[in-house]
Design an enzyme around this catalytic site. Structure first.
Site, mmCIF file in Angstrom:
data_model
loop_
_atom_site.group_PDB
_atom_site.id
_atom_site.type_symbol
_atom_site.label_atom_id
_atom_site.label_comp_id
_atom_site.label_asym_id
_atom_site.label_seq_id
_atom_site.Cartn_x
_atom_site.Cartn_y
_atom_site.Cartn_z
ATOM 1 N N VAL A 77 -41.359 67.535 -5.323
ATOM 2 C CA VAL A 77 -42.635 67.546 -6.070
ATOM 3 C C VAL A 77 -43.780 67.699 -5.083
ATOM 4 O O VAL A 77 -44.679 68.758 -4.985
ATOM 5 C CB VAL A 77 -42.882 66.417 -6.958
ATOM 6 N N HIS A 78 -43.645 66.843 -3.905
ATOM 7 C CA HIS A 78 -44.602 67.157 -2.691
ATOM 8 C C HIS A 78 -44.720 68.388 -2.131
ATOM 9 O O HIS A 78 -45.666 68.916 -1.844
ATOM 10 C CB HIS A 78 -44.171 65.879 -1.832
ATOM 11 N N ALA A 79 -43.160 68.958 -1.883
ATOM 12 C CA ALA A 79 -43.127 70.278 -1.298
ATOM 13 C C ALA A 79 -43.897 71.473 -2.227
ATOM 14 O O ALA A 79 -44.837 72.229 -1.616
ATOM 15 C CB ALA A 79 -41.553 70.660 -1.083
ATOM 16 N N HIS A 82 -47.576 71.153 -1.826
ATOM 17 C CA HIS A 82 -47.869 71.393 -0.411
ATOM 18 C C HIS A 82 -48.071 73.048 -0.561
ATOM 19 O O HIS A 82 -48.981 73.692 -0.211
ATOM 20 C CB HIS A 82 -46.900 70.946 0.606
#
Length: 119
Positions: A77-79, A82
């Protein structure tokens, strides 16, 4: 797909998105200095990095489409976040470059007019 494989893909996306973001910020700095050749080069390099990030993302989607089970991990999710914010930032940088160039053109026209009127 194993958790380790998903993490590798996530870190590839983060790495290339981070590199792209760095190049976009360098492009902004070049724009402020009115060095549009350098800003254009940095925006091109940022696009190259985004393509690498996007390739990793596409490979993951292909795995999913072929039936692999993919657990949605927080790092993924973070990727994704980003990548998307960097893509948006780059789009904004391209628009900003157009504005900076237009401002420079207006300044040049005003300087030329001022020289003609003062003689």
């Amino acid at each position: 797909m194993k958790s380790e494989d998903i993490q590798v893909v996530a870190f590839e996306i983060i790495l290339h998105s981070g590199n792209a973001r760095t190049m976009v910020h360098k492009a902004f700095a070049a724009m402020k200095e009115k060095n549009f050749k350098l800003s254009t080069e940095n925006l091109k390099l940022s696009n190259d990095e985004l393509l690498l990030a996007h390739k990793s993302q596409t490979n993951l989607l292909q795995e999913y489409a072929e039936g692999s089970h993919i657990d949605m991990e927080i790092i993924l999710v973070h990727a994704q976040d980003h990548l998307m914010t960097t893509m948006t930032l780059r789009e904004m940088a391209i628009e900003m470059q157009t504005l900076y160039e237009e401002v420079q053109n207006i300044e040049k026209r005003n300087q030329t007019k001022a020289k003609k009127t003062t003689g």
